[in-house]
Design a protein around this motif. Structure first.
Motif, PDB file in Angstrom:
ATOM      1  N   LEU A 224     -16.692   1.595  -5.968  1.00 42.44           N
ATOM      2  CA  LEU A 224     -17.816   2.486  -5.672  1.00 42.44           C
ATOM      3  C   LEU A 224     -19.140   1.744  -5.765  1.00 42.44           C
ATOM      4  CD1 LEU A 224     -16.767   5.735  -7.570  1.00 42.44           C
ATOM      5  CD2 LEU A 224     -16.503   5.200  -5.145  1.00 42.44           C
ATOM      6  N   PRO A 225     -20.083   2.076  -4.895  1.00 44.61           N
ATOM      7  CA  PRO A 225     -21.407   1.451  -4.983  1.00 44.61           C
ATOM      8  C   PRO A 225     -22.206   2.022  -6.149  1.00 44.61           C
ATOM      9  CG  PRO A 225     -21.384   3.100  -3.253  1.00 44.61           C
ATOM     10  CD  PRO A 225     -19.974   3.004  -3.753  1.00 44.61           C
ATOM     11  N   ASN A 226     -23.206   1.277  -6.580  1.00 47.20           N
ATOM     12  CA  ASN A 226     -24.144   1.717  -7.628  1.00 47.20           C
ATOM     13  C   ASN A 226     -23.455   2.026  -8.956  1.00 47.20           C
ATOM     14  OD1 ASN A 226     -26.280   1.623  -5.706  1.00 47.20           O
ATOM     15  ND2 ASN A 226     -25.692   3.663  -4.982  1.00 47.20           N
ATOM     16  N   VAL A 227     -22.344   1.341  -9.229  1.00 46.75           N
ATOM     17  CA  VAL A 227     -21.658   1.477 -10.517  1.00 46.75           C
ATOM     18  C   VAL A 227     -21.807   0.165 -11.261  1.00 46.75           C
ATOM     19  CG1 VAL A 227     -19.457   1.842 -11.676  1.00 46.75           C
ATOM     20  CG2 VAL A 227     -20.018   3.165  -9.633  1.00 46.75           C
ATOM     21  N   SER A 228     -22.183   0.246 -12.540  1.00 50.46           N
ATOM     22  CA  SER A 228     -22.473  -0.961 -13.323  1.00 50.46           C
ATOM     23  C   SER A 228     -21.184  -1.601 -13.835  1.00 50.46           C
ATOM     24  CB  SER A 228     -23.395  -0.625 -14.504  1.00 50.46           C
ATOM     25  OG  SER A 228     -23.642  -1.786 -15.271  1.00 50.46           O
ATOM     26  N   LEU A 229     -20.590  -2.463 -13.022  1.00 47.50           N
ATOM     27  CA  LEU A 229     -19.359  -3.134 -13.430  1.00 47.50           C
ATOM     28  C   LEU A 229     -19.586  -3.973 -14.679  1.00 47.50           C
ATOM     29  CD1 LEU A 229     -16.435  -4.056 -12.993  1.00 47.50           C
ATOM     30  CD2 LEU A 229     -17.333  -5.836 -11.460  1.00 47.50           C
TER      31      LEU A 229
END
Length: 288
Positions: A224-229
């Motif tokens: 998912l985009p904009n997720v802080s891995l």
């Protein structure tokens, strides 16, 4: 006819003659000073001494089992997160766009702003959420994981592991995601995932289900985009190491007593917290 010997006086009330005595110490005692026992009756002093001699039941982490009843810390953390979300929603006049509030702006983890001296962001970020769905997902995970972790670790150790996880996530973002604005309790919650896996290993139970959940959540973080891995990975690493320091390090170092085991465990968690703060400070110095 021989007269009857006078009755003995109660050892606590000399003015009270009595024919009763404690079956443990043998001292004469009046009915007020005796308590029923499995065999006979014990005086209040022997009852008190017996209670002091009984070792309290503790969990594998050394926490009193009495703290297993209600997970107050978990509930308080959920309440704080919900309250702060309510403040951000009120300030921005929107539930879905609450990230427009001044509190959100002041607490969101933006590494360049931390480098400018705004250190509140490394902690405050763990209590902010982008909208109600983000909050709901994280609070559900905190409710499920927090209860079990708190029951085993005890309240103070649970707080320490949660804090170490939160700071570990912030440290990873400060070094590896310096151009992002990160918010959410996810880093601390990933730390609880790691903590639960370590707890299951310590209890000699299979951690497979927890490891599968960790893998699924990391896959979602990548997809998912904009997720802080990096925030998730940093929190996972810190929570895992902190809990291993509490549950396994005393055994590895052959702690000779429960007190020594507790000291080693607390030292491990303190070392992780200090290490995370040092990494954050080093990243801030590099940015500035």
């Amino acid at each position: 006819m021989n007269p009857q010997p006078p009755a003995s006086a109660c050892f606590r009330h000399p003015d009270r003659p009595t024919g009763l005595a404690c079956t443990r110490c043998g001292r004469a005692a009046c009915p007020e000073c005796l308590r029923p026992a499995s065999v006979g009756q014990h005086c209040v002093d022997c009852v008190r001494q017996g209670q002091a001699d009984v070792r309290p039941v503790r969990t594998v982490a050394g926490a009193p089992a009495a703290q297993r009843s209600v997970p107050y810390v978990t509930y308080v953390l959920i309440a704080i997160n919900v309250a702060i979300f309510g403040i951000t929603a009120g300030q921005s006049h929107s539930i879905t766009s609450n990230y427009g509030s001044t509190l959100f702006y002041d607490w969101v983890l933006a590494p360049p702003r931390v480098a400018d001296g705004e250190w509140i962001r490394v902690l405050g970020t763990g209590f902010l959420h982008y909208g109600p769905l983000h909050l709901l997902v994280n609070m559900f995970a905190l409710f499920i994981l927090g209860r079990d972790c708190e029951m085993v670790l005890g309240r103070l150790r649970f707080i320490a592991v949660y804090l170490a996880s939160l700071l570990g996530g912030s440290a990873a973002v400060m070094w590896l995601a310096q151009d992002t604005a990160t918010a959410g309790a996810s880093g601390a919650i990933y730390g609880l995932f790691g903590a639960m896996a370590v707890i299951l290993l310590r209890l000699r139970q299979s951690p497979t289900q927890v490891l599968v959940l960790i893998a699924i959540n990391l896959l979602i973080s990548v997809s998912l985009p904009n997720v802080s891995l990096w925030g998730h990975l940093g929190g996972l690493a810190a929570g895992t190491l902190a809990t291993a320091g509490i549950l396994f390090l005393p055994q590895w170092l052959k702690a000779g007593s429960p007190q020594a085991a507790r000291t080693i465990g607390w030292g491990a968690v303190a070392g992780l917290v200090v290490g995370a703060l040092v990494l954050i400070a080093a990243a801030a110095a590099q940015l500035s």
